[in-house]
Scaffold this active site. Structure first.
Site, short mmCIF file in Angstrom:
data_model
loop_
_atom_site.label_atom_id
_atom_site.label_comp_id
_atom_site.label_asym_id
_atom_site.label_seq_id
_atom_site.Cartn_x
_atom_site.Cartn_y
_atom_site.Cartn_z
N CYS A 157 -38.01 -1.45 8.50
CA CYS A 157 -37.16 -2.64 8.59
C CYS A 157 -35.68 -2.29 8.55
O CYS A 157 -34.89 -2.81 9.35
CB CYS A 157 -37.51 -3.63 7.49
SG CYS A 157 -37.48 -2.97 5.82
N TYR A 158 -35.27 -1.41 7.63
CA TYR A 158 -33.86 -1.02 7.58
C TYR A 158 -33.42 -0.32 8.87
O TYR A 158 -32.34 -0.64 9.41
CB TYR A 158 -33.59 -0.11 6.38
CG TYR A 158 -33.53 -0.80 5.04
CD1 TYR A 158 -32.75 -1.94 4.84
CD2 TYR A 158 -34.24 -0.30 3.95
CE1 TYR A 158 -32.68 -2.56 3.61
CE2 TYR A 158 -34.18 -0.91 2.70
CZ TYR A 158 -33.40 -2.04 2.53
OH TYR A 158 -33.33 -2.66 1.31
#
Length: 354
Positions: A157-158
């Protein structure tokens, strides 16, 4: 292959697994054949996830009890380590979309450094071949590769939020790739569904805290992709993640430097043009700030660009839903691309506001 396909989900009882079930149920071309979760095998899915009780779902099954030859695409929502251990037992004819970290990093030694265990690709011919042929599944950057790949390694996600914010500027040479600071914040679901003391409500509510400072496992993933985009093999970034007291959502604030010869207006126009044909990335107009609430539950990424007070400095802010665009939604987007369908199929839900 018909327009309707069967899918199987490994690790379906975690946050990414049940969001994949939720989103897949909205897709007209998808039939969920299996949802496997060995720990919860035999339990009715709608009892385990009451918010899914309107769906006609069966029970969780052990992955060993599923006929994986009868599915067209396997989604692996297993934790790192477990994913590679089970994927090597899957039929080689399947298309596999992996949401774990096991096949994102191309160098097994880098994987061992950051994940604390050997990658079995060093000793297993099947996993070695998968790792070599896998495509990094950042949909907007690698669409042409995804179209023909039978193994897609979805980003974390990051990295999804960070790379979407940085890719146009880095690839074009407008941004100094060796002068990047990423301040990232995620909802608690980003830490997974395991019962951990530091994730209890009393530990995270009414506060915000950094974790894995200068040592987060997504750092090498971001550096790997920035190195490819910039043709610089020695990219290093400053990355600090934080947990904030919300269930889902993610915001990255990136501080970067413009290379000589470029100005902010040129950068802004270039970003607007770069993403004008992408259905899930929106560069916001000046004066509109990215807000996690405006992407919650959707597959959207909103990006804002700002001219900094310091000379040649810019701030880039991106927001996503970490469970959708940062995970399960992007996995379905990659499935759509791989199958030759409209990449928005099953993903057109509007963000939940307020």
């Amino acid at each position: 292959m018909s327009d309707t396909i069967n899918i199987g989900i490994l690790g379906a009882s975690g946050y990414t697994g049940f969001d994949l079930i939720r989103l897949s149920s909205l897709h007209n071309n998808v039939n969920i054949k299996y949802a496997s979760a060995n720990t919860n095998a035999g339990e009715k899915i709608s009892n385990f996830f009451p918010h899914l009780n309107q769906l006609n779902l069966n029970t969780f099954k052990k992955w060993e009890d599923c006929n994986w030859d009868s599915v067209d695409i396997i989604f692996s929502c297993l934790p790192h380590g477990s994913s590679q251990d089970i994927i090597k037992n899957m039929p080689t004819s399947n298309i596999i979309i992996d949401l774990s970290a096991d096949f994102r990093l191309k160098d097994p030694d880098v994987y061992k450094t950051w994940y604390g265990r050997d990658h079995e690709a060093k000793n297993d011919k099947i996993l070695s071949k998968i790792l070599e042929s896998s495509v990094y599944g950042l949909s907007e950057l690698y669409k042409d590769n995804i179209k023909s790949s039978n193994f897609i390694a979805c980003p974390g996600c990051y990295p999804t939020a960070s790379l979407l914010c940085l890719a146009p500027g880095v690839k074009s040479g407008m941004l100094d790739v060796n002068n990047i600071i990423i301040d990232a914040k995620s909802g608690i679901s980003g830490a997974g569904r395991s019962a951990k003391k530091e994730l209890l409500f009393c530990e995270v509510g009414e506060g915000a805290k950094p974790y894995s400072v200068a040592n987060h496992r997504h750092i090498p993933e971001i550096e790997q992709e920035l190195s490819k985009l910039s043709n610089d093999s020695d990219v290093k970034i400053n990355f600090t993640p934080h947990l904030v007291p919300m269930s889902r959502g993610e915001i990255v604030t990136i501080h970067a430097k413009l290379m000589n010869g470029f100005d902010f207006n040129s950068l802004f126009d270039f970003y607007k043009n770069s993403y004008k044909e992408t259905p899930f990335v929106k560069v916001l107009d000046s004066g509109i700030n990215p807000d996690t609430l405006n992407v919650r539950g959707s597959n959207m990424c909103h990006i804002g660009l700002y001219k900094d007070r310091m000379d040649n400095s810019v701030t880039i802010i991106g927001v996503i839903d970490n469970l959708v665009k940062g995970s399960s939604g992007q996995a379905l987007q990659n499935m759509n691309i791989r199958m030759g369908w409209d990449e928005t199929m099953g993903l057109n839900q509007i963000a939940l506001f307020p």
